[in-house]
Enzyme design. Structure first.
Site, PDB file in Angstrom:
ATOM      1  N   ARG A  58       0.819  -1.218   0.000  1.00  0.00           N
ATOM      2  CA  ARG A  58       0.000   0.000   0.000  1.00  0.00           C
ATOM      3  C   ARG A  58       0.851   1.266   0.000  1.00  0.00           C
ATOM      4  NH1 ARG A  58      -2.883  -3.320   3.831  1.00  0.00           N
ATOM      5  NH2 ARG A  58      -4.579  -4.354   2.738  1.00  0.00           N
ATOM      6  N   VAL A  59       2.143   1.125   0.228  1.00  0.00           N
ATOM      7  CA  VAL A  59       3.043   2.278   0.081  1.00  0.00           C
ATOM      8  C   VAL A  59       3.398   2.441  -1.391  1.00  0.00           C
ATOM      9  CG1 VAL A  59       5.316   3.184   0.653  1.00  0.00           C
ATOM     10  CG2 VAL A  59       3.920   2.142   2.424  1.00  0.00           C
TER      11      VAL A  59
END
Length: 516
Positions: free
Chosen positions: A372-373
C-alpha cells in the site's frame, strides 16, 4: 519492674533501627505475597495490595528467583504470568514486588547475540551487562513525530523489489501456508542488508529450537549475524516468554531507531503469538470470544505493529520496518488472525501453494499481494521499468486460470500467456542469492524490452546467470556511470540494453546451432 524491662528492650530496638537506617539510607519496606496455586505457565497470588498491571515480580523458590509479570488483578488475588518454568514454583512460596515494569536490556552489546524475551543469553556467551534497559511495553510514536515512508528497503528479491516495493518504516505482512518459504523471504531480506547499514532483528515465536538454530546458522554462514540480533521464545519455552517476545524485540529495535538508525524486524510468526495469548487468557479465565480468542486479540497486534514507523529528523530520524509473518490454513487468507493483520499492516505478500508446487520460488501470488506504500517507496529507476511488467504479469495470471478451460485461444491471448510465463520464469530466484539493484535493473530491462522473448523457458535460468556475470564484470564502471537512485536516462538505458544483448545474442546463436 516489668515496665522498666519493656522500656529498656524498646529503647535498644529503637537504637538498633536508627543505626540500621543510618547505614542504609536507601532501605525501604517491601511487599510480600504468597503463591496460592500453580498452573501451566501462571500462578495465583494472595497479598501485594499495591501492585499494578505489567509490574515485574519475583517468586522466591528453593532453587532460584523466578520472574513473573502481573497480568490479572482480581478481588483478593492476582494472576501472574511466569517467565520461567513453573516446575520451580510451589504453593506457599513468597512473591515480592519490584515496583518496576518489565524491561529488556538494549544497546550495541546485543548485536550478534541470541537472547530470550527478557535478555538472557541463549548462545552460551557471557551475560549481557544491563547498562540500559527499556520497558517491554511502550507507547507507539505520536503521529506528529512520524515522517512519510519514502526510502526503499531493498529485499534483494526481484519480484518484491519490482512489483511490491517495501519502504523503511513500512509494515508488510508475509502470509501463506506452512513450509512454503515465508521464513526464507525474511532471511534473504536480512542477508541483503549486509552493506545497507540496517540493523536486523529476527524474533522467533513458538518455533522449534531446530528451526531457529537453522536460521541462525544461515545468518552466520552469510555474515549477517554481525548486524543482527535474534530474540527467541521457542515452543518449549514458557508461554509467558512467547507472549512478550515480539514486544521485547520491538523495544530493542526502538533503541536503535531513536538514535537515527534504520532497523528491520521479523516477527516469525504472529499466529503462534496469538495462540500463546489465547492460552494465557483461557488459563486465567478471561472471557473467550471468536474462535476462543479473547476480545482484545486485535489490540495486542495493533499496539505491537503501530510501533513500526519512520521518525522525523528532530525526533531521531530512524526507522523501524516490520515484516510480520502469519500462517494460513488451507489457503484461507480470510481467517480470523490473517484478516486482523492484513487490516493493520500496509500490504501483504501472499505465498501460493500452487506456485510452490510448480517450483516457482519465491511463490508470491501477484494477484493477492499488494504494497500500500507502493511507488512512493520505490526508486525512480524501478518505476520507469516495472510499470509495464506489473500490468503484463497481472493480465497473465488472470488469463492463465481461464485458459485451462479452452484449447482454442486467439493470437493475442496466446501471446499474453507466453509473455507471462517468460516473466514468471525470469522472476524466479533461489534462496540465499539476493541481487543488488544494478543486477535487477539489467535483468528487468532485458525482459521488458523484449530481448528475452526468443529464448526458450528451459534456457531462461542460463540467461539470468549470464546477465549476472556480465553485470559483475562491469559493476565498477556501471556504478560510476549510473546513479541507481535516480531515473535512468535514455543513454543509460541504451548502454544497459547493449550490454545485455551481447550475452543474449550468443545464447540465441547457441540455441539455433543446437536446433540445426
Amino acid at each position: 519492674m516489668t515496665d522498666r524491662i519493656l522500656d529498656s528492650v524498646l529503647e535498644k530496638s529503637g537504637a538498633r533501627l536508627d543505626r540500621a537506617l543510618q547505614r542504609s539510607p536507601d532501605m525501604r519496606l517491601r511487599e510480600y505475597g504468597v503463591v496460592m496455586s500453580v498452573g501451566e505457565g501462571f500462578i495465583r497470588v494472595r497479598g501485594l495490595p499495591h501492585m499494578g498491571i505489567d509490574e515485574l515480580v519475583y517468586i522466591d523458590t528453593r532453587e532460584r528467583r523466578v520472574p513473573g509479570l502481573v497480568y490479572n488483578l482480581d478481588s483478593g488475588e492476582a494472576g501472574i504470568i511466569l517467565l520461567d518454568e513453573e516446575q520451580y514454583v510451589e504453593a506457599g512460596d513468597e512473591v515480592h514486588r519490584t515496583s518496576d515494569i518489565l524491561s529488556v536490556p538494549v544497546g550495541e552489546q546485543l548485536l550478534g547475540r541470541v537472547v530470550d524475551s527478557i535478555g538472557r543469553p541463549l548462545d552460551g556467551k557471557k551475560p549481557l551487562a544491563a547498562n540500559e534497559t527499556l520497558p517491554v511495553e511502550r507507547p507507539a510514536p505520536p503521529i506528529m513525530h512520524r515522517s512519510p515512508v519514502e526510502t526503499p528497503l531493498q529485499t534483494g528479491i526481484k519480484v518484491i523489489d519490482a512489483l511490491f516495493p517495501i519502504g523503511r518504516g513500512q509494515r508488510e505482512l508475509i502470509a501463506g501456508d506452512r513450509q512454503i518459504g515465508k521464513t526464507a523471504i525474511a532471511v534473504d531480506t536480512i542477508i541483503n542488508q549486509h552493506d545497507k547499514g540496517i540493523i536486523c532483528i529476527y524474533c522467533g515465536i513458538g518455533k522449534q529450537k531446530a528451526a531457529v538454530a537453522r536460521v541462525i546458522a544461515d545468518l552466520r554462514e552469510h555474515g549477517a549475524m554481525d548486524y543482527s540480533i535474534v530474540v527467541s521464545a521457542g515452543s518449549e519455552d514458557p508461554v509467558g516468554l512467547q507472549y512478550i517476545a515480539p514486544y521485547a524485540a520491538t523495544s530493542i529495535g526502538e533503541y536503535f531507531m531513536e538514535r537515527g538508525k534504520d532497523v528491520l524486524i521479523i516477527y516469525d510468526d504472529l499466529t503462534w503469538h496469538a495462540r500463546a495469548y489465547r492460552e494465557l487468557a483461557l488459563l486465567l479465565r478471561r472471557p473467550p470470544g471468536r474462535e476462543a480468542y479473547p476480545g482484545d486479540i486485535f489490540y495486542i497486534h495493533s499496539r505491537l505493529l503501530e510501533r513500526s514507523t519512520r521518525l522525523k529528523e528532530e525526533h531521531g530520524g530512524g526507522s523501524l520496518t516490520a515484516l510480520p509473518i502469519v500462517e494460513t490454513q488451507a489457503q484461507n487468507i480470510s481467517a480470523f488472525i490473517p484478516t486482523n493483520l492484513i487490516s493493520i499492516t500496509d500490504g501483504q505478500l501472499y505465498l501460493s501453494p500452487e506456485l510452490f508446487q510448480k517450483d516457482v520460488m519465491p511463490a508470491i501470488d501477484a494477484g493477492k499481494s499488494v504494497s500500500r506504500v507502493g511507488g512512493a517507496a520505490q526508486r525512480p529507476a524501478y518505476r520507469s521499468v516495472t510499470k509495464k511488467l506489473r500490468l503484463a504479469y497481472a493480465q497473465f495470471e488472470e488469463l492463465e486460470a481461464f485458459s485451462r478451460f479452452s484449447s482454442r485461444l486467439d493470437e493475442d491471448t496466446r501471446k499474453t500467456i507466453e509473455r507471462g510465463r517468460l516473466i514468471r520464469e525470469s522472476l524466479k530466484q533461489p534462496q540465499f542469492e539476493p541481487l543488488d539493484i544494478g543486477e535487477q535493473m539489467l535483468l528487468l530491462l532485458a525482459l521488458i524490452s523484449g530481448l528475452m522473448d526468443d529464448i526458450p523457458l528451459d534456457r531462461i535460468e542460463k540467461a539470468k546467470r549470464e546477465i549476472r556475470e556480465i553485470y559483475r564484470e562491469h559493476s565498477d564502471e556501471l556504478n560510476q556511470k549510473i546513479d541507481w537512485q535516480e531515473d535512468i536516462t535514455e543513454e543509460e538505458r541504451t548502454y544497459l540494453l547493449d550490454l545485455a544483448e551481447t550475452v543474449l545474442e550468443s545464447l540465441k546463436k547457441e540455441q539455433e546451432h543446437a536446433e540445426t
